[in-house]
Design a protein around this motif. Sequence first.
Motif, mmCIF file in Angstrom:
data_model
loop_
_atom_site.group_PDB
_atom_site.id
_atom_site.type_symbol
_atom_site.label_atom_id
_atom_site.label_comp_id
_atom_site.label_asym_id
_atom_site.label_seq_id
_atom_site.Cartn_x
_atom_site.Cartn_y
_atom_site.Cartn_z
ATOM 1 N N LEU A 134 0.761 -1.750 0.113
ATOM 2 C CA LEU A 134 0.104 0.158 -0.045
ATOM 3 C C LEU A 134 0.946 1.037 -0.218
ATOM 4 O O LEU A 134 0.458 2.296 -0.071
ATOM 5 N N ASP A 135 2.397 1.086 0.629
ATOM 6 C CA ASP A 135 3.183 2.325 0.480
ATOM 7 C C ASP A 135 3.446 1.816 -0.616
ATOM 8 O O ASP A 135 3.638 3.343 -1.130
ATOM 9 N N ARG A 136 3.861 1.017 -1.517
ATOM 10 C CA ARG A 136 4.151 1.678 -2.570
ATOM 11 C C ARG A 136 3.176 1.692 -4.267
ATOM 12 O O ARG A 136 4.054 2.665 -4.810
ATOM 13 N N VAL A 137 2.053 1.496 -3.251
ATOM 14 C CA VAL A 137 0.876 2.084 -4.403
ATOM 15 C C VAL A 137 0.800 3.006 -4.030
ATOM 16 O O VAL A 137 -0.481 3.849 -4.163
ATOM 17 N N GLY A 138 1.568 4.278 -3.127
ATOM 18 C CA GLY A 138 1.323 5.626 -2.900
ATOM 19 C C GLY A 138 -0.037 5.471 -1.921
ATOM 20 O O GLY A 138 -1.064 6.617 -1.732
ATOM 21 N N LEU A 139 -0.701 5.048 -0.796
ATOM 22 C CA LEU A 139 -1.835 4.689 -0.604
ATOM 23 C C LEU A 139 -1.362 4.477 1.792
ATOM 24 O O LEU A 139 -2.248 4.314 2.016
ATOM 25 N N ARG A 140 -0.320 5.088 1.749
ATOM 26 C CA ARG A 140 0.687 4.250 3.190
ATOM 27 C C ARG A 140 -0.779 5.546 4.461
ATOM 28 O O ARG A 140 -0.867 4.866 4.820
ATOM 29 N N ASP A 141 -0.785 6.446 3.999
ATOM 30 C CA ASP A 141 -2.223 6.904 4.572
ATOM 31 C C ASP A 141 -3.744 6.985 4.599
ATOM 32 O O ASP A 141 -4.962 6.918 4.993
ATOM 33 N N ARG A 142 -4.069 6.287 3.854
ATOM 34 C CA ARG A 142 -4.731 5.441 3.732
ATOM 35 C C ARG A 142 -5.320 3.976 4.286
ATOM 36 O O ARG A 142 -6.343 3.195 3.735
ATOM 37 N N MET A 143 -4.739 3.583 4.622
ATOM 38 C CA MET A 143 -4.806 1.466 4.830
ATOM 39 C C MET A 143 -6.029 2.141 5.633
ATOM 40 O O MET A 143 -5.987 0.237 5.582
ATOM 41 N N GLY A 144 -6.440 2.184 6.032
ATOM 42 C CA GLY A 144 -7.802 1.815 7.507
ATOM 43 C C GLY A 144 -9.115 2.331 6.429
ATOM 44 O O GLY A 144 -9.828 2.133 7.577
ATOM 45 N N ASN A 145 -9.054 3.200 5.757
ATOM 46 C CA ASN A 145 -10.185 3.394 5.215
ATOM 47 C C ASN A 145 -10.891 2.437 3.916
ATOM 48 O O ASN A 145 -10.606 1.198 4.209
ATOM 49 N N TYR A 146 -12.273 2.486 3.755
ATOM 50 C CA TYR A 146 -12.899 1.478 3.254
ATOM 51 C C TYR A 146 -12.916 1.870 2.436
ATOM 52 O O TYR A 146 -12.986 3.080 1.895
ATOM 53 N N PRO A 147 -13.448 1.299 0.951
ATOM 54 C CA PRO A 147 -14.099 1.578 0.334
ATOM 55 C C PRO A 147 -14.812 2.274 -0.437
ATOM 56 O O PRO A 147 -14.337 3.445 -1.262
ATOM 57 N N SER A 148 -15.239 3.067 0.186
ATOM 58 C CA SER A 148 -16.076 3.545 0.413
ATOM 59 C C SER A 148 -16.442 5.325 0.778
ATOM 60 O O SER A 148 -16.279 5.837 -0.296
ATOM 61 N N GLN A 149 -14.732 4.908 1.169
ATOM 62 C CA GLN A 149 -14.536 6.505 1.723
ATOM 63 C C GLN A 149 -12.994 7.253 0.675
ATOM 64 O O GLN A 149 -12.319 7.829 0.963
ATOM 65 N N LEU A 150 -12.784 5.512 -0.214
ATOM 66 C CA LEU A 150 -11.423 5.893 -1.145
ATOM 67 C C LEU A 150 -12.557 6.262 -2.801
ATOM 68 O O LEU A 150 -13.795 5.858 -2.970
ATOM 69 N N SER A 151 -11.583 7.484 -3.719
ATOM 70 C CA SER A 151 -11.726 7.712 -4.886
ATOM 71 C C SER A 151 -11.554 6.290 -5.356
ATOM 72 O O SER A 151 -11.095 5.222 -5.115
ATOM 73 N N GLY A 152 -11.992 6.757 -6.944
ATOM 74 C CA GLY A 152 -12.094 5.151 -7.436
ATOM 75 C C GLY A 152 -10.060 4.784 -7.904
ATOM 76 O O GLY A 152 -9.983 3.606 -8.073
ATOM 77 N N GLY A 153 -9.982 5.734 -8.187
ATOM 78 C CA GLY A 153 -8.362 5.847 -8.436
ATOM 79 C C GLY A 153 -7.432 5.368 -7.458
ATOM 80 O O GLY A 153 -6.236 3.878 -7.720
ATOM 81 N N GLN A 154 -7.751 6.000 -6.108
ATOM 82 C CA GLN A 154 -7.126 4.858 -5.085
ATOM 83 C C GLN A 154 -8.093 3.260 -4.509
ATOM 84 O O GLN A 154 -7.120 2.494 -4.800
ATOM 85 N N GLN A 155 -9.089 2.933 -5.286
ATOM 86 C CA GLN A 155 -9.510 1.740 -4.879
ATOM 87 C C GLN A 155 -9.381 1.017 -6.259
ATOM 88 O O GLN A 155 -8.649 -0.155 -5.592
ATOM 89 N N GLN A 156 -8.747 1.033 -7.130
ATOM 90 C CA GLN A 156 -7.500 0.620 -8.319
ATOM 91 C C GLN A 156 -6.322 0.682 -8.069
ATOM 92 O O GLN A 156 -6.060 -0.442 -7.566
#
Length: 253
Positions: A134-156
């Motif tokens: 998740l750090d590698r794909v740039g989402l270190r700060d989003r690990m605890g988020n649920y899909p509904s709390q993420l943008s489409g690009g973040q979900q992908q």
Amino acid sequence: MTAMVRAEGVHKSYGAAHILRGIDLEVQNGEVFCLVGPSGSGKSTFLRCINHLERIDGGRLSVDGQLVGYRQKGDKLYELKDSEVAAQRRDIGMVFQRFNLFPHMTALANVMEAPIQVKGESKAVARERAERLLDRVGLRDRMGNYPSQLSGGQQQRVAIARALAMQPKLMLFDEPTSALDPELVGDVLDVMRQLAEDGMTMIVVTHEMGFAREVGDNLVFMDGGVVVESGHPRDVLTNPQHDRTKAFLSKVL
């Protein structure tokens, strides 16, 4: 050297609709292989055949020297059991147009799930790798988020991390940016570029011709279930030889 993927005369039909009409191609280890063509040309169907989500009706398809979905005895092919197919699939990561994340799980839990459930990894090992991915794909700060709390690009990007968590030797991407808002496409393509630089073997069904030109090692234009033209992406995109390829590219470039 064994090709990572080899297709020999692959056919696939749905009832009377003949979708794949004898596909022959090879993808080498470490190659970024792009499939382009109009909707309905058989690109996504072929991708799904590679990990036996679709059963082929003729020809042979192998990954890393092993037949996909079948074993050969004499000159006959016998379909593998579901458990054997599942074992083959562990080595092949797939990223779909729609992200298919578990909505009730955080990003971190989505990435940890398959290694724990399928490979029997400990939670500690799975978590350490999931955090790293998740750090590698740039989402270190989003690990605890649920899909509904993420943008489409973040979900992908979570979906890509989830596929990588199984440590595949081959990654399949089925139009991974087509469901995204235009401004979110770049983040996903950046992750795929990085994977290519790291030497991951990738087959990418895409409409992103810039990505194919920059990152691809090989490009195949498909139409009507056949390979119409293939070659280095820059050559095919700037100087197509076939009239059908020219007509398609004139609409998308």
